[in-house]
Design a protein around this motif. Structure first.
Motif, PDB file in Angstrom:
ATOM      1  N   LYS A  73       0.853  -1.192   0.000  1.00  0.00           N
ATOM      2  CA  LYS A  73       0.000   0.000   0.000  1.00  0.00           C
ATOM      3  C   LYS A  73       0.890   1.244   0.000  1.00  0.00           C
ATOM      4  O   LYS A  73       1.902   1.284   0.716  1.00  0.00           O
ATOM      5  CB  LYS A  73      -0.897  -0.002   1.238  1.00  0.00           C
ATOM      6  N   ASP A  74       0.500   2.244  -0.787  1.00  0.00           N
ATOM      7  CA  ASP A  74       1.250   3.508  -0.794  1.00  0.00           C
ATOM      8  C   ASP A  74       1.061   4.202   0.555  1.00  0.00           C
ATOM      9  O   ASP A  74      -0.043   4.263   1.093  1.00  0.00           O
ATOM     10  CB  ASP A  74       0.754   4.411  -1.939  1.00  0.00           C
ATOM     11  N   HIS A  81       8.419   1.137 -10.185  1.00  0.00           N
ATOM     12  CA  HIS A  81       7.178   0.719  -9.527  1.00  0.00           C
ATOM     13  C   HIS A  81       5.995   1.184 -10.345  1.00  0.00           C
ATOM     14  O   HIS A  81       6.057   2.215 -11.017  1.00  0.00           O
ATOM     15  CB  HIS A  81       7.104   1.269  -8.100  1.00  0.00           C
ATOM     16  N   THR A 114       9.845   9.946  -7.861  1.00  0.00           N
ATOM     17  CA  THR A 114      10.633  10.373  -6.696  1.00  0.00           C
ATOM     18  C   THR A 114      11.478   9.235  -6.143  1.00  0.00           C
ATOM     19  O   THR A 114      12.464   9.484  -5.455  1.00  0.00           O
ATOM     20  CB  THR A 114       9.717  10.911  -5.572  1.00  0.00           C
ATOM     21  N   HIS A 141       2.024   2.255 -10.112  1.00  0.00           N
ATOM     22  CA  HIS A 141       0.943   2.679  -9.217  1.00  0.00           C
ATOM     23  C   HIS A 141      -0.364   2.056  -9.706  1.00  0.00           C
ATOM     24  O   HIS A 141      -0.692   2.155 -10.902  1.00  0.00           O
ATOM     25  CB  HIS A 141       0.772   4.199  -9.273  1.00  0.00           C
ATOM     26  N   GLY A 185       7.437  13.143 -12.356  1.00  0.00           N
ATOM     27  CA  GLY A 185       6.996  12.979 -10.972  1.00  0.00           C
ATOM     28  C   GLY A 185       7.606  11.801 -10.249  1.00  0.00           C
ATOM     29  O   GLY A 185       7.238  11.514  -9.109  1.00  0.00           O
ATOM     30  N   ASN A 243       5.473   6.689 -13.266  1.00  0.00           N
ATOM     31  CA  ASN A 243       6.125   7.979 -13.463  1.00  0.00           C
ATOM     32  C   ASN A 243       7.564   7.686 -13.867  1.00  0.00           C
ATOM     33  O   ASN A 243       8.329   7.116 -13.076  1.00  0.00           O
ATOM     34  CB  ASN A 243       6.091   8.792 -12.167  1.00  0.00           C
TER      35      ASN A 243
HETATM   36  P1  5GP Z   1       6.851   8.059  -7.548  1.00  0.00           P
HETATM   37  O1  5GP Z   1       6.648   9.506  -7.166  1.00  0.00           O
HETATM   38  O2  5GP Z   1       8.317   7.687  -7.501  1.00  0.00           O
HETATM   39  O3  5GP Z   1       6.173   7.645  -8.810  1.00  0.00           O
HETATM   40  O4  5GP Z   1       6.105   7.219  -6.419  1.00  0.00           O
HETATM   41  C1  5GP Z   1       6.651   6.976  -5.159  1.00  0.00           C
HETATM   42  C2  5GP Z   1       5.503   6.594  -4.257  1.00  0.00           C
HETATM   43  O5  5GP Z   1       6.034   5.935  -3.126  1.00  0.00           O
HETATM   44  C3  5GP Z   1       4.697   7.796  -3.741  1.00  0.00           C
HETATM   45  O6  5GP Z   1       3.335   7.638  -4.099  1.00  0.00           O
HETATM   46  C4  5GP Z   1       4.929   7.753  -2.224  1.00  0.00           C
HETATM   47  O7  5GP Z   1       3.775   8.111  -1.493  1.00  0.00           O
HETATM   48  C5  5GP Z   1       5.320   6.307  -1.981  1.00  0.00           C
HETATM   49  N1  5GP Z   1       6.215   6.110  -0.857  1.00  0.00           N
HETATM   50  C6  5GP Z   1       7.313   6.856  -0.542  1.00  0.00           C
HETATM   51  N2  5GP Z   1       7.935   6.347   0.540  1.00  0.00           N
HETATM   52  C7  5GP Z   1       7.218   5.248   0.909  1.00  0.00           C
HETATM   53  C8  5GP Z   1       7.371   4.306   1.977  1.00  0.00           C
HETATM   54  O8  5GP Z   1       8.281   4.363   2.796  1.00  0.00           O
HETATM   55  N3  5GP Z   1       6.435   3.318   2.062  1.00  0.00           N
HETATM   56  C9  5GP Z   1       5.397   3.224   1.155  1.00  0.00           C
HETATM   57  N4  5GP Z   1       4.534   2.203   1.342  1.00  0.00           N
HETATM   58  N5  5GP Z   1       5.232   4.098   0.142  1.00  0.00           N
HETATM   59  C10 5GP Z   1       6.132   5.105   0.026  1.00  0.00           C
END
Ligand code: 5GP
Length: 111
Positions: A28-29, A98, A93, A100, A91, A85
């Protein structure tokens, strides 16, 4: 340096796991953008979608299968987004690939 997802895969950091096998982890996010917001993560360290090799692309059918299963399990099979992303300007990070899986509300138009 290992990303936070590598640490989650290795059990160094806790996460709410919703699926796991030898190749894929789904969690889960931590900061959900919708009532259902899951992250489907290949365990192999691949930084971005653009970095996927031909061999890495062999993971895609299984990622889609996991997405279909989780979408059904979480009651969003009739409407969800599966997205990546790719790169910071899109976007991204966390530089460990991964996908979504987002649903559970009307999602509106894409940006
Ligand atoms: P991105 O921005 O790289 O596409 O997505 C990274 C996602 O990872 C974001 O939606 C963020 O909320 C999630 N995320 C960041 N740190 C953690 C974490 O420690 N645990 C979980 N479960 N999700 C995380």
């Amino acid at each position: 340096m290992s990303s936070i997802f590598k640490k989650i895969i290795e059990g160094e950091i806790p996460a709410d796991k919703v699926f796991e096998n030898e190749r894929i982890l789904a969690i889960k996010d931590i900061n959900p953008a919708a009532p259902v917001h899951l992250l489907i993560i290949p365990k192999k360290e691949i930084a971005t979608l653009q970095d996927m090799s031909e061999e890495d692309r062999g993971l895609l059918p299984e990622i889609v299968e996991v997405a279909q299963k989780l979408a059904a399990e979480y009651g969003v099979a009739d409407g969800y987004r599966l997205l990546v992303n790719n790169g910071s300007s899109a976007g991204q990070t966390i530089f460990h690939l991964h996908f979504h899986l987002i649903g559970g509300r009307a999602l509106g138009a894409m940006a």
